[in-house]
Enzyme design. Sequence first.
Site, PDB file in Angstrom:
ATOM      1  N   CYS A 341      48.514  -7.976  39.940  1.00  0.00           N
ATOM      2  CA  CYS A 341      48.554  -6.894  40.569  1.00  0.00           C
ATOM      3  C   CYS A 341      48.041  -5.769  39.719  1.00  0.00           C
ATOM      4  O   CYS A 341      48.782  -5.344  38.761  1.00  0.00           O
ATOM      5  CB  CYS A 341      49.648  -6.609  41.388  1.00  0.00           C
ATOM      6  SG  CYS A 341      49.549  -4.846  42.334  1.00  0.00           S
ATOM      7  N   CYS A 344      49.728  -2.486  40.135  1.00  0.00           N
ATOM      8  CA  CYS A 344      51.283  -2.521  39.677  1.00  0.00           C
ATOM      9  C   CYS A 344      51.311  -2.379  37.976  1.00  0.00           C
ATOM     10  O   CYS A 344      52.009  -1.572  37.506  1.00  0.00           O
ATOM     11  CB  CYS A 344      51.965  -3.519  40.190  1.00  0.00           C
ATOM     12  SG  CYS A 344      52.076  -3.679  42.065  1.00  0.00           S
ATOM     13  N   ASP A 345      50.643  -3.423  37.499  1.00  0.00           N
ATOM     14  CA  ASP A 345      51.078  -3.862  36.236  1.00  0.00           C
ATOM     15  C   ASP A 345      50.051  -3.039  35.128  1.00  0.00           C
ATOM     16  O   ASP A 345      50.181  -3.193  33.861  1.00  0.00           O
ATOM     17  CB  ASP A 345      51.122  -5.253  35.848  1.00  0.00           C
ATOM     18  CG  ASP A 345      52.267  -5.856  36.799  1.00  0.00           C
ATOM     19  OD1 ASP A 345      53.157  -5.148  37.027  1.00  0.00           O
ATOM     20  OD2 ASP A 345      51.983  -7.076  37.098  1.00  0.00           O
TER      21      ASP A 345
END
Length: 521
Positions: A341, A344-345
């Site tokens: 992701c 997200c990351d």
Amino acid sequence: MLDANMKTQLRAYLERLKRPVEITTFADDSSGSREMLALVEDIRSLSDKITVTAGQGGERVPSFALTTPGQDIHLTFAGVPMGHEFTSLVLALLQVGGHPPKAEQALLDQIRALKGTFRFETWFSLSCQNCPDVVQALNLMAVLNPGIEHVAIDGALFRSEVEARQVMSVPTIFLNGAPFGAGRMGAEEILAKIDSGAASRTADAINAQAPFDVLVVGGGPAGAAAAVYAARKGIRTGVVAERFGGQVLDTMAIENLISVPHTEGPKLARALETHVRDYDVQIMNGQTAAKLEETAGGFCVTLTSGASLTSTSLILATGARWRRMGVPGEEDYLNKGVAFCPHCDGPLFKGKRIAVIGGGNSGVEAAIDLAGIVTHVTLIEYDKSLRADEVLQRKLRSLSNVTILTQARTTEVKGDGTRVTGLSWEDRAGGELRELPLEGIFVQIGLVPNTEWLKGTLTLSPRGEIVVDTHGATSLPGVFAAGDCTTAPYKQIVIAMGEGAKASLAAFDHLIRLPVGEKAA
């Protein structure tokens, strides 16, 4: 800090406070502290039940703790919880302030009854749509149980700790100073790991369930639609799901759900679950199907927990998951540099070198997003040319810190035992093996259906998809399927919803045509 619209909405929420909320701040003269103090002051100004006190020292700066007089609550935000975490902050204020949480009573009782001392630390990023579920679950646990402490930490503001703790993905949870888990978790999943009797109690409760008329396996858009349509027919309906919302939970922006101009995956997932719970549907979350068998008058689904459920008819809506590269080192470095992701990351790889695997729309979009954060992006595509839309390709090629490799096959993920240090790849045109030093790899090569447990039970396509007809019927009479796990073309949320509704109507039609008295026992 908050605009007028947000203040108006927050003021309305804070009217629900039933008891005082005390906020203790820990700040210095940094820009992060100034932002945090501005946010806290805005909150204080919106309710006379909120007071703010400047604390001394503090384990992390900037941070602020929430509590209420007469209660032993240990709940802290380290950083400035805006973005996706602003909802977590609002919920924490309400719950500390005595507003009853929206959760099953059995879950609340289980949290309160938990014995022991648990100090949780959750590392999040403000762009992560998965993180709020973990933060909110642990905040709730900290409010209900004085033995539970929770600190939610913005990794972007505490990069030295991110490096020291080797946090390579979010959300990442530490318990009592040691790694506890990574990725999306709800309170049920967290409790299952720390409450030794939780799994057996849940299995016993599932085993005690009476047979269903329709059992839906999967809680994504297809499963939710199927459950709503079945329940509206007045028949006994159950949903068993690994995580309600499914792949939608990992979706950042949704702008093609007709009549809903814009929403986000987690928000839609919550709406799906709320809609299903409006009906008399038995939801069994946090459970994974392992085996399907025919029984007298119906079917039996055995779960990985050992529990089993019976039903006269089934609707399989198990969805899909990220496809893996399947190369040496990939499994070893999941959440240690191998990620899926970018939203997200991505912030955790600021200033680093990364690779994106896959030249379709998802891969190119990920590379474009990450190029604004990291030092350099190498996009690796197996075919001779990228498969993404031309407009995306033009944007990608305009970026100065992006290298595109076509006819390239990743052969191995390299690491030092704790994190990714590079990858090996083969130049398919010339056959040479080459090395690429980097710190992160984002895999964007599509999805694979969650159907391995069905092999040998019903007909699957060569790609592992459940073969269905125009009514959603499978090769096994009485078993229907819908959504991304099937051969239905075009994996889209709106299509999955429609397919789920269709499969449910077909299952009901199957049930009413059964001989009288022919039901699962």
